[in-house]
Design an enzyme around this catalytic site. Sequence first.
Site, short mmCIF file in Angstrom:
data_model
loop_
_atom_site.label_atom_id
_atom_site.label_comp_id
_atom_site.label_asym_id
_atom_site.label_seq_id
_atom_site.Cartn_x
_atom_site.Cartn_y
_atom_site.Cartn_z
N ASP A 1 0.83 -1.21 0.00
CA ASP A 1 0.00 0.00 0.00
C ASP A 1 0.86 1.26 0.00
O ASP A 1 1.93 1.29 0.63
CB ASP A 1 -0.90 -0.01 1.24
CG ASP A 1 -2.03 1.00 1.14
OD1 ASP A 1 -2.36 1.44 0.03
OD2 ASP A 1 -2.57 1.36 2.20
N ARG B 1 0.63 9.07 -10.39
CA ARG B 1 0.45 7.84 -9.62
C ARG B 1 1.16 6.67 -10.29
O ARG B 1 1.66 5.77 -9.61
CB ARG B 1 -1.05 7.53 -9.47
CG ARG B 1 -1.78 8.48 -8.54
CD ARG B 1 -3.28 8.17 -8.55
NE ARG B 1 -3.57 6.82 -8.11
CZ ARG B 1 -3.71 6.46 -6.83
NH1 ARG B 1 -3.58 7.36 -5.87
NH2 ARG B 1 -3.98 5.21 -6.52
N HIS C 1 3.59 3.34 -8.91
CA HIS C 1 3.44 1.91 -9.23
C HIS C 1 4.72 1.36 -9.84
O HIS C 1 5.12 0.21 -9.55
CB HIS C 1 2.27 1.71 -10.19
CG HIS C 1 0.94 2.05 -9.59
ND1 HIS C 1 0.53 1.54 -8.38
CD2 HIS C 1 -0.07 2.86 -10.03
CE1 HIS C 1 -0.69 2.01 -8.10
NE2 HIS C 1 -1.06 2.81 -9.08
N SER D 1 -10.01 -6.90 -6.87
CA SER D 1 -11.19 -6.84 -7.74
C SER D 1 -11.84 -5.47 -7.71
O SER D 1 -12.57 -5.09 -8.62
CB SER D 1 -12.20 -7.93 -7.33
OG SER D 1 -12.49 -7.83 -5.94
N GLU D 2 -11.56 -4.68 -6.65
CA GLU D 2 -12.09 -3.32 -6.56
C GLU D 2 -11.25 -2.31 -7.34
O GLU D 2 -11.70 -1.19 -7.61
CB GLU D 2 -12.16 -2.88 -5.09
CG GLU D 2 -13.23 -3.59 -4.26
CD GLU D 2 -12.77 -4.94 -3.75
OE1 GLU D 2 -11.55 -5.22 -3.81
OE2 GLU D 2 -13.63 -5.73 -3.29
N ARG E 1 -10.71 2.24 -10.47
CA ARG E 1 -9.75 3.34 -10.56
C ARG E 1 -9.77 3.95 -11.96
O ARG E 1 -10.33 3.36 -12.90
CB ARG E 1 -8.34 2.84 -10.22
CG ARG E 1 -8.19 2.42 -8.76
CD ARG E 1 -6.76 2.09 -8.42
NE ARG E 1 -6.60 1.78 -7.02
CZ ARG E 1 -5.44 1.59 -6.42
NH1 ARG E 1 -4.31 1.67 -7.12
NH2 ARG E 1 -5.38 1.32 -5.13
N LEU F 1 11.17 -20.74 -3.72
CA LEU F 1 10.15 -19.85 -3.15
C LEU F 1 8.90 -19.98 -3.99
O LEU F 1 8.98 -20.08 -5.23
CB LEU F 1 10.63 -18.39 -3.17
CG LEU F 1 9.61 -17.33 -2.75
CD1 LEU F 1 9.42 -17.35 -1.23
CD2 LEU F 1 10.04 -15.93 -3.20
N GLU G 1 -0.47 -13.54 12.18
CA GLU G 1 0.08 -12.40 12.89
C GLU G 1 0.11 -11.21 11.94
O GLU G 1 0.28 -11.37 10.73
CB GLU G 1 1.50 -12.71 13.38
CG GLU G 1 1.59 -13.87 14.35
CD GLU G 1 0.90 -13.57 15.67
OE1 GLU G 1 1.02 -12.42 16.16
OE2 GLU G 1 0.26 -14.48 16.23
#
Length: 256
Positions: free
Chosen positions: A30, A43, A47, A76-77, A81, A141, A217
């Site tokens: 975020d 913006r 990114h 999904s939201e 944008r 990984l 956690e």
Amino acid sequence: MTFTADASDLTARRPSIDGCVPRHVAIIMDGNGRWAKARGLPRTEGHRRGAEVIRRIVRRSIETGVEILTLFSFSSENWSRPATEVSYLLGLLRRFVRTDLANLHENGVRVRVIGERDGLASDIRALLEEAERLTCDNTALTLVVAFNYGSRQELVDAARKLAEDVAAGRLDSREIDSDAIAERLYTRDIPDPDLIIRTSGEQRLSNFLLWQAAYSEFYFEPALWPDYDKDAFDRALASYAKRDRRFGRVSSQAAT
């Protein structure tokens, strides 16, 4: 920026971590937009810088012995944008597969993608499938990319599958339990996250791994994602190592 060492070299130089290293770390990345705004940049630049951080944290995860790293890359939201921003984010995904995938594969990283794929552009779906297919046997990984992901929709899809199985006679309704639900989630073959990190100082899940986070956690990092680095990642791991995970049981320390 790319990796420069193979998986065996990374293992040889793995740093000493005091305490237990979480097997599965999930990150809500975020703050890209706020980082760019604070610098008078578009913006999209936030990114772009955030994508560079991903490469460093993937490498650090291998170095520290984390087995699974899940990144909340596109919810999904996020489709709501501005169209230009969505287009740029999709472009970043395309560039990731085309430029980073071979290097990830060489370093033993297995790529998994979770989220709704119906409705995605055909080239995007093909790229996601290519990433999974190429890296499916890697073991250094597992990088889980949550793309077009929303946890509530995931639970809705699981409920629908349960209803269909009951209606078809494949499942007795009395057999529905937490395991039956978990087996129908996007993450059905991925262990729940031990540690969830969110950057930017926000303290919420934002529709991310709601079911899977039941006993995770949490670590809330004030830095915005483009400023996140391996030292901040190590602080989160060190914080996790000091915690007493009880899973509803009495603490072993309290018992003694």
